[in-house]
Design an enzyme around this catalytic site. Structure first.
Site, mmCIF file in Angstrom:
data_model
loop_
_atom_site.group_PDB
_atom_site.id
_atom_site.type_symbol
_atom_site.label_atom_id
_atom_site.label_comp_id
_atom_site.label_asym_id
_atom_site.label_seq_id
_atom_site.Cartn_x
_atom_site.Cartn_y
_atom_site.Cartn_z
ATOM 1 N N HIS A 361 0.799 -1.234 0.000
ATOM 2 C CA HIS A 361 0.000 0.000 0.000
ATOM 3 C C HIS A 361 0.821 1.269 0.000
ATOM 4 C CE1 HIS A 361 -3.965 -1.908 0.805
ATOM 5 N NE2 HIS A 361 -3.210 -2.818 1.389
ATOM 6 N N LYS A 552 -8.265 14.029 4.458
ATOM 7 C CA LYS A 552 -7.412 12.837 4.414
ATOM 8 C C LYS A 552 -6.374 13.012 5.502
ATOM 9 C CE LYS A 552 -6.424 13.942 0.064
ATOM 10 N NZ LYS A 552 -6.509 12.747 -0.727
ATOM 11 N N ARG A 553 -5.545 11.985 5.757
ATOM 12 C CA ARG A 553 -4.457 12.181 6.713
ATOM 13 C C ARG A 553 -3.605 13.381 6.300
ATOM 14 N NH1 ARG A 553 -3.783 8.305 10.928
ATOM 15 N NH2 ARG A 553 -1.946 9.552 11.423
ATOM 16 N N LYS A 558 0.866 14.561 0.623
ATOM 17 C CA LYS A 558 -0.506 14.833 0.172
ATOM 18 C C LYS A 558 -0.710 16.320 -0.118
ATOM 19 C CE LYS A 558 -2.367 10.887 2.821
ATOM 20 N NZ LYS A 558 -3.068 10.001 1.853
ATOM 21 N N THR A 660 -8.491 6.534 -2.067
ATOM 22 C CA THR A 660 -9.854 6.029 -2.211
ATOM 23 C C THR A 660 -10.850 7.154 -1.941
ATOM 24 O OG1 THR A 660 -9.606 5.178 0.042
ATOM 25 C CG2 THR A 660 -9.447 3.583 -1.740
ATOM 26 N N LYS A 664 -14.593 8.315 -3.681
ATOM 27 C CA LYS A 664 -15.831 8.645 -2.955
ATOM 28 C C LYS A 664 -16.400 9.962 -3.457
ATOM 29 C CE LYS A 664 -13.856 6.031 0.759
ATOM 30 N NZ LYS A 664 -12.868 6.067 1.858
HETATM 31 C C1 26W Z 1 3.875 0.738 9.852
HETATM 32 C C2 26W Z 1 3.190 2.066 9.852
HETATM 33 C C3 26W Z 1 2.300 2.185 8.680
HETATM 34 C C4 26W Z 1 0.941 1.996 8.855
HETATM 35 C C5 26W Z 1 0.111 2.084 7.771
HETATM 36 C C6 26W Z 1 2.809 2.474 7.458
HETATM 37 C C7 26W Z 1 1.984 2.557 6.378
HETATM 38 C C8 26W Z 1 0.641 2.343 6.532
HETATM 39 C C9 26W Z 1 -0.275 2.342 5.340
HETATM 40 C C10 26W Z 1 0.437 1.829 4.139
HETATM 41 C C11 26W Z 1 -0.895 3.649 5.098
HETATM 42 C C12 26W Z 1 -2.067 3.634 4.168
HETATM 43 O O1 26W Z 1 -3.176 3.705 4.627
HETATM 44 N N1 26W Z 1 -1.824 3.584 2.855
HETATM 45 C C13 26W Z 1 -2.876 3.896 1.910
HETATM 46 O O2 26W Z 1 -3.533 2.725 1.482
HETATM 47 C C14 26W Z 1 -4.669 3.041 0.700
HETATM 48 C C15 26W Z 1 -5.391 1.764 0.373
HETATM 49 O O3 26W Z 1 -4.664 1.017 -0.542
HETATM 50 C C16 26W Z 1 -4.273 3.815 -0.542
HETATM 51 O O4 26W Z 1 -5.421 4.203 -1.222
HETATM 52 C C17 26W Z 1 -3.447 5.049 -0.172
HETATM 53 O O5 26W Z 1 -2.959 5.686 -1.332
HETATM 54 C C18 26W Z 1 -2.298 4.659 0.736
HETATM 55 O O6 26W Z 1 -1.609 5.805 1.200
#
Ligand code: 26W
Length: 812
Positions: A361, A552-553, A558, A660, A664
């Site tokens: 992701h 969003k975050r 971003k 995503t 929406k």
């Molecule tokens: C280990 C800490 C950590 C936790 C979560 C690192 C990274 C993440 C995720 C990868 C963050 C995340 O939510 N990524 C998002 O995933 C979505 C679903 O596929 C994508 O639409 C987003 O672009 C992506 O940033």
């Protein structure tokens, strides 16, 4: 929040059966009568009553899968960002009206109960919300799917804005109990940590953990569209085996007596609220192993119970790893197959690879998980041995492959040898899976070119793309009932079963009458949002303005900062040329920043500083309003998305894996202003280049600039608008109480500008003026908005899940 006003319940004789059932639940399960019942008691009584209806279908679903000997799908995810469940569940059961009527017989408003249900916020952002959409789609497509995760007592923190700064408060979604869940005390597993590994002469290996906790299953039903199927979300909670050490207690050591319980419960206490930096702490690895081990044990136990032979596991189980967070599952399955089921290493490895799939992701290097080898070895000594053995096999295969040199070997290795040695979880997940997928076409291409380039050369058919999707039930039907009703009038309600049926709306884009009704729906959603924001934060918004939304975050990639600098530039322009024909705008921001992410928190403060100054300027009036809405979560998104005219998707190209939120908004008739990043590229392909506003550098251009000759200072000095806006922020125009507050943040743009805010600024500002011009042509705007909705059906998570089912899981 308005509490439901409960008037005296109707006499028993006037109640229908459902009202009677809810009332009976209130009395006999909650232990209250209509005089003593608080709103949360009515909510619990309603949920428990609805749950009764679900249970039958749940059992039917489970029995049917069992009887058919069906292959099951297991989605392992450290995050499930579900939000509220009542509205979704009733809607999917087609029981919304029935329950609303029953409650009104009892003098209770369903809509008010729905609004007091707490969000299950067991996730950070996109990855967690995707898992929730996938659960809904699996049930809707009648796939036997289980979600596995952690039942965090405290989910994503609650955000308060104090004088413009983010404050993090604990989130307590379980404070009033959770009527949706079933604790399964009989489904409990032993999870060991630490200790040592011994072997006997026959080669059998034995792990003697120094410490152990019990994982207990807590199940929540996931109801598919039309109640077609009910699947299970199984979340694990940690318990000590001995609730109390009586000898310590009797000796007066009360803390010591409860220490094990506390240590165990700490494991599943809180979600790590960081979506961009690998946490690095021991507790996080403990969480990852705890939930991976419990889930894999449960899956293997179920398989052996139903099918008898562990060797047929890949025929009957597909396990999907949601990013690397559950990647230690690869080693855990190997351990169970070898140490408990006595398979040889090679056979165990074949079964493992055939069973797992891995979804990546993010390409952000700081988010790629790796664990210091000494920590991994101390906590999981047996798994460390297996990682070494897997690595030996992997590197043997690599060395036997043409064109793989020493540099590539070092990149493929499960152990990062540069500096402090670390275990690379992404490489482990890749090696242990038969499929590795990205979440949008561009992201998948970049995976092949960057982080996984060498592994891709070694296994050229393993990487594949599965572009993300969203469930149209929650993200259209439930969050935007007025639009859903209009669509139903136009083309019937097949779009909820097959979202591509939305394409039948396309001809109506040329129907002025339809466009008017479409615009009226959007306007009423804007009025509702304005009313909500007035009540919550005292804002006054003009619903005739463009509602321009970035939610969003908060992360530098971003580029909320790009939006804010453009806002400042626009403010400057309006003040300098008040006579021009400006298009009124409302700029809305919302999102949480990781608590340790200083620049992200500073961006929140900047948004609030910019808002305060602009909103108070009488020279601007209603031409420009800015607001940062606190505590962004799924429920707030459900209010903001339907009210947006313009969707901001402006990440530095190459950095947003998919997005995503972009889907929406477009599904709800907003136009996108965005870069060619993530799924924006595919959204453009579907809605048509005329119906989306694309600007800025491509991923290739960003990469080329980064590798040589990007001079942000020259770019800034070459743009009057940009340098004036940066100067204003930098010199304290928006922070007179602390004029230097943003100096370093702005200096970063001159010095490196890693996210190319300056590089894309002029193109972004021009794109925004293009948006203004389009907005003034109301027919053209309305046409584009309708065509967005009509062409977004492909982005249904039903399509995504169908592709996973066919290409990765081998079901369907
Ligand atoms: C280990 C800490 C950590 C936790 C979560 C690192 C990274 C993440 C995720 C990868 C963050 C995340 O939510 N990524 C998002 O995933 C979505 C679903 O596929 C994508 O639409 C987003 O672009 C992506 O940033």
């Amino acid at each position: 929040m308005n509490a439901p006003t409960v008037v005296a319940a109707s006499p028993t004789s006037e109640r229908g059966p459902l009202a009677g059932a809810i009332f009976d639940t209130l009395v006999h399960r909650i232990g209250k009568d209509e005089h003593a019942a608080r709103p949360h008691d009515w909510l619990a009584a309603t949920i428990l009553t609805v749950r009764n209806e679900i249970i039958e279908r749940w059992m039917v679903s489970t029995r049917a899968a069992h009887a058919a000997g069906a292959k099951r799908v297991y989605y392992l995810s450290l995050e499930f960002l579900i939000g509220r469940l009542l509205r979704d569940t009733l809607s999917n059961l087609l029981k919304t009206d029935e329950v609303a009527d029953a409650l009104s017989e009892l003098g209770v408003m369903l809509a008010e109960l729905e609004e007091i249900e707490p969000d299950a916020a067991l996730g950070n952002g996109g990855l967690g919300r995707l898992a929730a959409c996938f659960m809904e789609s699996m049930a809707s497509l009648d796939l036997p799917g289980y979600g596995y995760g952690i039942r965090y007592v405290n989910g994503m923190f609650r955000q308060r804005i104090d004088n413009g700064w983010q404050m993090e408060l604990p989130e307590t979604w379980l404070a009033n109990g959770n009527p949706w869940e079933f604790e399964r005390r009989e489904s409990a597993y032993f999870i060991g940590f630490g200790g040592e590994v011994t072997g006997n002469e026959q080669g059998a290996v034995h792990w003697h953990p120094a410490e152990a906790v019990e994982a207990v299953a807590v199940d929540t039903p996931m109801v598919g569209w039309r109640g077609r199927r009910v699947n299970t979300l199984r979340l694990w909670t940690a318990r000590a085996f001995d609730p109390i050490k009586l000898d310590a207690f009797n000796a007066g050591d009360f803390q010591g007596a409860l220490a094990d319980q506390l240590r165990a419960e700490t494991l599943t206490r809180v979600l790590y609220p960081n979506d961009s930096t690998a946490a690095g702490q021991e507790l996080r690895l403990r969480q990852e192993y705890f939930f991976s081990s419990a889930s894999i044990q449960d899956i293997v136990r179920r398989h052996v119970q139903y099918f008898g032979d562990v060797r047929t596991l890949p025929d009957k189980a597909a396990i999907q790893l949601n990013d690397t967070h559950p990647a230690v599952s690869v080693a855990e399955l190997m351990r169970l197959l070898i140490d408990h089921h006595e398979l040889g290493f090679d056979e165990a490895w074949e079964i493992t690879r055939a069973t797992f799939g891995y979804t990546n992701h993010t390409l952000l290097p700081e988010a790629l998980e790796s664990w210091p080898l000494p920590l991994f070895e101390r906590m999981l000594p047996r798994h460390m041995q297996l990682v070494y053995a897997i690595n030996a096999k992997l590197l043997r295969e690599a060395r036997a492959t043409n064109g793989i040199d020493d540099r590539a070997i070092a990149a493929i290795s499960l152990i990062d040898e540069g500096g402090e040695r670390r275990v690379r979880m992404a490489n482990l997940a890749f090696a242990g899976s038969h499929s590795v997928n990205g979440v949008a076409a561009l992201h998948t291409d970049l995976m092949k070119q960057t982080v996984f380039a060498d592994l891709h050369r070694l296994y050229p058919t393993r990487i594949n793309n599965k572009t993300n999707g969203i469930t149209p039930r929650r993200w259209l039907q439930e969050c935007n009932p007025a639009l859903a009703a209009l669509i139903r009038e136009g083309v019937g309600d097949r779009f909820l079963d097959d979202a591509t049926a939305l394409s039948e709306l396309a001809p109506l884009a040329d129907d002025a009458g339809f466009r008017d009704r479409f615009a009226a729906v959007k306007r009423s959603n804007k009025v509702a949002l304005a009313e909500h924001l007035r009540a919550e934060m005292g804002l006054r918004l003009d619903p005739n303005a463009i509602f321009d939304v970035q939610i969003k975050r908060i992360h530098e990639y971003k580029r909320q900062l790009l939006n804010l600098i453009e806002t400042v530039a626009l403010y400057d322009q309006i003040r300098s040329h008040p006579d021009r024909d400006w298009t009124p705008r409302v700029k809305l921001f919302a999102g949480k920043a990781a608590s340790s992410y200083y620049n992200a928190k500073l961006v929140i403060k900047l948004a609030n500083d910019v808002a305060r100054r602009i909103n108070a300027d009488p020279a601007i009036g209603d031409l420009l309003k800015v607001a940062f809405v606190p505590n962004y979560n799924v429920s707030l998104a459900e209010k903001m998305v339907p009210a947006a005219d313009l969707s901001e998707q402006i990440s530095t190209a190459g950095m947003e894996a998919s997005g995503t939120g972009n889907m929406k908004f477009a599904l709800n008739g907003a136009l996108t202003i965005g870069t060619l990043d993530g799924a924006n590229v595919e959204i453009r392909d579907h809605v048509g280049a005329d119906n989306i506003v694309i600007f800025g550098m491509t991923a290739d251009e960003v990469a080329a600039k980064r590798s040589g000759g990007y001079d942000p200072r020259a770019v800034i000095e070459g743009s009057r608008e940009l340098s004036q806006a940066i100067n204003a922020i930098s010199s304290g125009v928006f922070s007179p109480d602390d004029p230097y507050r943003y100096r370093d943040l702005m200096q970063g743009l001159y010095d490196h500008d890693w996210f190319m805010v300056a590089g894309d600024f002029d193109a972004y500002a021009a794109a925004q003026r293009d948006v203004d011009a389009r907005w003034r042509d109301r027919d053209a705007w309305g046409r584009s908005a309708v065509l967005n909705v009509a062409n977004m059906g492909w982005f249904s998570s039903d399509r995504t899940i169908a592709e996973y089912a066919r290409d990765i899981w081998g079901v369907m």
